[in-house]
Design an enzyme around this catalytic site. Structure first.
Site, PDB file in Angstrom:
ATOM      1  N   ASP A 115       0.975  -1.368  -0.055  1.00  0.00           N
ATOM      2  CA  ASP A 115      -0.054   0.096   0.152  1.00  0.00           C
ATOM      3  C   ASP A 115       1.009   1.228   0.094  1.00  0.00           C
ATOM      4  OD1 ASP A 115      -2.355   1.780   0.607  1.00  0.00           O
ATOM      5  OD2 ASP A 115      -3.403   0.245   0.960  1.00  0.00           O
ATOM      6  N   HIS A 132       2.146   1.908  -3.089  1.00  0.00           N
ATOM      7  CA  HIS A 132       1.261   2.995  -3.715  1.00  0.00           C
ATOM      8  C   HIS A 132       1.660   4.289  -3.909  1.00  0.00           C
ATOM      9  CE1 HIS A 132      -2.482  -0.114  -3.189  1.00  0.00           C
ATOM     10  NE2 HIS A 132      -1.650  -0.764  -3.786  1.00  0.00           N
TER      11      HIS A 132
END
Length: 490
Positions: A299, A322
């Site tokens: 993430d 991310h």
């Protein structure tokens, strides 16, 4: 000699007197600055941040922590500097969990074959003795070489042993139990209500998330939220340096309601497909720094949430993951503003996003301002520069599902302003390198694009020849190099 003149000897004496006075004032200020509340302020001596010597050592193995079979058993308390009595009464500290996982699913958790898993409680007893036991003076809690299995652990203050920061040195590996029913709240190791804290060492905090990411970690009908590896709540003047966080079940670090926290030279790692394993999530905190670190997760490498003020992210290598994100914001009512986020000198490689700001489309108001992304190097980043004020719409299959027309469907009421993307270069694996998708209801103000140079490159780009940009509902100024060309906002 006139009355208005002094002899050379008198001048010398006065200079010496002035130098002595300045020296005394400096020493007084230094002594005052050595108090816990000033240790991590501007101009604080570097020695106070990293010097963990000359402290009484409280070894967790002397309080009952047992390493895995075959590991070093640690030292006995009588062998430690300052001695001590492990049977001395300790203040009681409430704790949730800390026992054996009780799992019989065949997974090898590294349980001690000849003992109940009391390691979490042993950690707590050690902490209480060092933090607010009978001993008065600078203290260090030591987790020595070896591998230790522990359930939930709460390191709680305030500490009364010394005005010096309390130190936790991690030399070994600490592994989390893998039955999620052990965790009554969403954290594994938490630090609460502490003013003055140093966490250091070359050890590993291993959340063993690979055994729970597929939902197999809970054996009850009411599985709790997966726990973060480390949570800081109401912590002031803290330094985290050197340690590795591995395979957290959820966030690796969660910093909330805290101030003056620095993470330096840490290593955070989890597979790129691991769910919600943000490297560090910061909310409701001020003066937080994440610097000189390597982060690769499933993430955001760093995510900045509501109520964060004066956050610095510098010299971070990010990937996989991310990217580095402000948000998501606006999912909940009454969120506090985000003010002053600076991301500089970072490298992002093979991430899904680069520099990103994301807010939910919906009725909740808020604001984020004073955000700077500067001097970033991108290597095959899918979406290098992103403002997404329709976050959640594509996930939920809402009106904006295909993102063809951001001006239709739900709009965010979150206000974004004073946003700067400067000196960003590298390669994008997608042809839209700059996407500014702001709210039609509350457009972005003061967005700067300055010296942007992003070329197409990476997997899946063979049929594409150039990069593009797009813009909706933003007031944008541009300077210097612009590749892709500056977008015309709609």
């Amino acid at each position: 000699m006139s009355m208005g003149l002094s002899s050379p000897n008198m001048d010398t004496a006065r200079r010496l007197e002035a130098i002595l006075l300045v020296g005394l004032v400096f020493l007084a200020c230094a002594a005052n600055g050595a108090s816990r509340g000033h240790l991590f302020g501007v101009g604080a001596p570097r020695r106070t941040l990293t010097d963990t010597t000359n402290r009484k050592v409280f070894d967790v193995t002397a309080f009952g922590a047992k390493p895995e079979a075959g590991d070093s058993k640690g030292r006995k308390m009588r062998e430690l500097p300052g001695g001590g009595d492990i049977d001395a009464p300790l203040p009681q500290l409430p704790v949730a969990g800390g026992g054996d996982s009780g799992s019989d699913d065949g997974n090898d958790d590294g349980l001690n074959p000849d003992a109940d898993n009391d390691t979490g409680m042993a950690f707590i007893k050690t902490w209480v003795a060092a933090c607010r036991g009978e001993y008065k003076g600078p203290a260090k809690v030591l987790i020595p070489k070896g591998t230790f299995l522990a359930g939930p652990v709460v390191f709680q203050g305030p500490c009364t042993s010394s005005k010096e920061p309390i130190v936790l040195e991690i030399q070994g590996e600490v592994k989390a139990t893998t039955d999620l029913s052990d965790y009554s709240s969403p954290e594994w190791i938490s630090f609460e209500n502490i003013d003055g804290l140093i966490i250091t060492g070359d050890g590993v905090i291993n959340g063993q998330g690979e055994k729970t990411w597929n939902g197999a970690g809970c054996h009850s009908d009411d599985c709790p939220h997966s726990p973060s590896n480390i949570k800081f709540q109401k912590v002031k003047n803290a330094l985290i340096e050197g340690i590795t966080s591995l395979n957290s079940k959820y966030f690796h670090y969660h910093i909330t309601d805290s101030s003056n926290v620095t993470m330096n030279n840490v290593h955070i790692t989890a597979p790129g497909d691991s769910p919600n394993t943000d490297g560090c999530h910061i909310s409701n905190s001020d003066n937080v720094k994440v610097i000189n670190s390597i982060i690769g997760t499933g993430d955001d490498c760093v995510s900045v949430g509501q109520g964060a003020r004066q956050v610095t992210i510098n010299n971070v290598t990010c990937g996989p993951g991310h990217g580095i994100s402000v948000g998501s914001l606006g999912k909940y009512k009454d969120e506090q503003p985000v003010v002053g986020v600076t991301v500089t000198n970072c490298t992002l490689s093979n991430t899904t996003n680069g520099a990103r700001i994301k807010t939910w489309a919906g009725p909740n108001r808020g604001e984020a301002r004073g955000i700077i992304f500067d001097n970033l190097v991108l290597d095959h980043v899918k979406a290098p520069i992103v403002i997404d004020q329709h976050y959640g719409e594509k996930k939920s299959g809402g009106d904006n599902k295909n993102a063809k027309d951001p001006n239709s469907g739900k709009q965010s009421l979150y206000k974004l302003s004073d946003i700067h993307f400067r000196n960003i270069k590298g390669t994008s694996s997608h042809n839209v390198a700059v996407s500014l998708s702001c709210s039609a209801t509350n457009p972005c103000d003061g967005v700067e694009l300055n010296n942007i140079d992003i070329a197409l490159g990476g997997a899946g780009t063979a049929k594409k020849t150039d990069v593009a940009s797009e813009c909706y509902n933003a007031k944008v100024t541009t300077k210097g190099t612009m590749n892709p060309a500056a977008p015309a906002c709609q």
